[in-house]
Design a protein around this motif. Structure first.
Motif, PDB file in Angstrom:
ATOM      1  N   UNK A 102       0.822  -1.204   0.000  1.00 24.59           N
ATOM      2  CA  UNK A 102       0.000   0.000   0.000  1.00 24.59           C
ATOM      3  C   UNK A 102       0.864   1.265   0.000  1.00 24.59           C
ATOM      4  N   UNK A 103       1.990   1.199   0.722  1.00 19.65           N
ATOM      5  CA  UNK A 103       2.898   2.354   0.751  1.00 19.65           C
ATOM      6  C   UNK A 103       3.525   2.578  -0.625  1.00 19.65           C
ATOM      7  N   UNK A 104       3.919   1.492  -1.282  1.00 18.23           N
ATOM      8  CA  UNK A 104       4.492   1.618  -2.622  1.00 18.23           C
ATOM      9  C   UNK A 104       3.458   2.126  -3.619  1.00 18.23           C
ATOM     10  N   UNK A 105       2.216   1.686  -3.468  1.00 18.97           N
ATOM     11  CA  UNK A 105       1.148   2.156  -4.358  1.00 18.97           C
ATOM     12  C   UNK A 105       0.970   3.661  -4.207  1.00 18.97           C
ATOM     13  N   UNK A 106       0.970   4.144  -2.971  1.00 13.52           N
ATOM     14  CA  UNK A 106       0.845   5.586  -2.740  1.00 13.52           C
ATOM     15  C   UNK A 106       2.044   6.338  -3.297  1.00 13.52           C
ATOM     16  N   UNK A 107       3.230   5.747  -3.178  1.00 13.93           N
ATOM     17  CA  UNK A 107       4.437   6.382  -3.709  1.00 13.93           C
ATOM     18  C   UNK A 107       4.372   6.482  -5.220  1.00 13.93           C
ATOM     19  N   UNK A 108       3.969   5.396  -5.886  1.00 21.57           N
ATOM     20  CA  UNK A 108       3.902   5.405  -7.346  1.00 21.57           C
ATOM     21  C   UNK A 108       2.817   6.343  -7.858  1.00 21.57           C
ATOM     22  N   UNK A 109       1.767   6.553  -7.085  1.00 22.30           N
ATOM     23  CA  UNK A 109       0.679   7.428  -7.508  1.00 22.30           C
ATOM     24  C   UNK A 109       0.951   8.906  -7.214  1.00 22.30           C
ATOM     25  N   UNK A 110       2.005   9.194  -6.463  1.00 13.65           N
ATOM     26  CA  UNK A 110       2.270  10.574  -6.051  1.00 13.65           C
ATOM     27  C   UNK A 110       2.443  11.543  -7.222  1.00 13.65           C
ATOM     28  N   UNK A 111       3.048  11.152  -8.371  1.00 12.11           N
ATOM     29  CA  UNK A 111       3.121  12.121  -9.482  1.00 12.11           C
ATOM     30  C   UNK A 111       1.773  12.579  -9.995  1.00 12.11           C
ATOM     31  N   UNK A 112       0.711  11.787  -9.777  1.00  8.63           N
ATOM     32  CA  UNK A 112      -0.621  12.187 -10.214  1.00  8.63           C
ATOM     33  C   UNK A 112      -1.268  13.154  -9.234  1.00  8.63           C
ATOM     34  N   UNK A 113      -0.767  13.173  -8.004  1.00 12.96           N
ATOM     35  CA  UNK A 113      -1.356  14.019  -6.969  1.00 12.96           C
ATOM     36  C   UNK A 113      -0.654  15.370  -6.879  1.00 12.96           C
ATOM     37  N   UNK A 114       0.669  15.351  -7.017  1.00 11.31           N
ATOM     38  CA  UNK A 114       1.442  16.578  -6.909  1.00 11.31           C
ATOM     39  C   UNK A 114       1.190  17.490  -8.105  1.00 11.31           C
ATOM     40  N   UNK A 115       1.233  18.807  -7.910  1.00 13.52           N
ATOM     41  CA  UNK A 115       1.132  19.737  -9.047  1.00 13.52           C
ATOM     42  C   UNK A 115       2.251  19.465 -10.048  1.00 13.52           C
TER      43      UNK A 115
END
Length: 271
Positions: A102-115
Motif C-alpha cells: 500500500x505504501x508503494x502504491x501511494x508512492x507510485x501514484x504521487x506524481x498524479x497528486x502533486x502539481x
C-alpha cells in the motif's frame, strides 16, 4: 404511474446534462479543427474560406517536424518503459495484502497528486544535486515517472479480474512461473497493458511541465515549440498540428479497441 413519469423525467434530465457536457468538452476541439481548415493567414473563427493549405504547409516546416519527431521518440521510449515497469509494479501490488504494498502504491501514484510544475521543478533540482546533466535520457525518465501511474492503475484493474485459480492450477501442473506468466497471466491482462500504454503515450506526447524543465537546449519537443510559436504570433500551423494530433489520437483509439478490446478491459471477464 407517477413513479414511471418521475423516472422518465429523471432519465431525460440526465441525458440532457450528459449531452450538454459532451458538447461543452468537444466544442474547443471542434473549433480548432474548423480553424485549421482556414485559408486565411491568422487564427480566425469562423474561417473566411476553406482550405487544406496549412496541412500541406506542415510538410514544408522542418522547424515543426523536427520537434514532432523528437516528441514521438520520447513518447515511444516512455511508453515502453512505462508498460514494463508499470505492469511489473501492478502485478506485485494488486494482490498483495502487505502494508508495504500500500505504501508503494501511494508512492507510485504521487506524481498524479502533486502539481505538475512543482513535481517537474523538484525533479530538476534532484538532477542538479546528484550531478546529472539534462539530456534526452533525463526527459524520458521524467516522462516515465509521470506516466507509470496510468499503467499501474489500468493493469492493476485487469489483475484484480484475473482468477488466481488459473495461476495456481498452472503451477500445480508443473509449469514454471515464467511459463505461467507468459501463457496465462499476460494474455489475460493484455487489454489493461494496451490501455495503460495508450494513455502513457498520449500523456507523454503532449506533456508540457516535464518537458519544459527537463529538456536540454538540443532537445526541442513539439508542445514547447508550439507554445513558443503562439507566444510570437497566431500561426495557423499550430491549429493544423492540433488537428493532426486529434485525428491520430482517434485512429489510435480505434486501433487499440480493434486489436485489444480496450473498452472491455474492465468489464465482465470472458469465459
Amino acid at each position: 404511474m407517477q413513479r414511471d413519469l418521475t423516472d422518465r423525467i429523471y432519465g431525460a434530465s440526465i441525458a440532457v446534462i450528459a449531452i450538454a457536457s459532451a458538447l461543452l468538452l468537444l466544442a474547443p476541439t471542434l473549433v480548432v479543427l474548423i480553424i485549421s481548415l482556414t485559408s486565411g493567414m491568422t487564427l480566425k473563427f469562423p474561417p473566411p474560406s476553406w482550405s487544406t493549405r496549412w496541412y500541406v504547409e506542415l510538410l514544408r516546416s522542418p522547424e515543426i517536424l523536427a520537434p514532432a519527431l523528437t516528441s514521438l521518440k520520447v513518447a515511444l521510449c516512455t511508453t515502453v518503459m512505462s508498460a514494463v515497469l508499470g505492469s511489473a509494479a501492478a502485478l506485485g501490488i494488486a494482490r498483495s495484502r502487505l502494508r508495504i504494498a500500500r505504501m508503494l502504491d501511494a508512492l507510485f501514484m504521487s506524481p498524479m497528486v502533486l502539481p505538475a510544475m512543482a513535481f517537474s521543478l523538484s525533479l530538476l533540482l534532484v538532477f542538479n544535486v546528484i550531478g546529472i546533466r539534462l539530456s534526452f535520457s533525463t526527459l524520458v525518465l521524467g516522462h516515465t515517472i509521470v506516466c507509470v501511474p496510468f499503467v499501474i492503475r489500468m493493469v492493476g484493474a485487469a489483475v484484480q479480474e484475473l482468477d488466481p485459480v488459473l495461476v495456481t492450477c498452472s503451477l500445480s501442473l508443473g509449469a514454471s512461473r515464467w511459463y505461467t506468466f507468459r501463457r496465462i497471466t499476460l494474455p489475460l491482462i493484455r487489454r489493461g497493458i494496451v490501455a495503460g500504454s495508450l494513455v502513457a503515450f498520449l500523456s507523454s506526447f503532449d506533456n508540457v511541465p516535464v518537458s519544459l524543465f527537463l529538456a536540454d537546449a538540443r532537445t526541442e519537443v513539439l508542445p514547447i515549440k508550439l507554445w513558443a510559436i503562439l507566444e510570437g504570433s497566431l500561426d495557423v500551423r499550430v491549429a493544423a498540428v492540433s488537428g493532426v494530433i486529434v485525428v491520430l489520437t482517434l485512429i489510435g483509439l480505434v486501433c487499440a479497441e480493434a486489436l485489444g478490446g480496450v473498452s472491455r478491459s474492465f468489464g465482465t471477464p470472458e469465459r
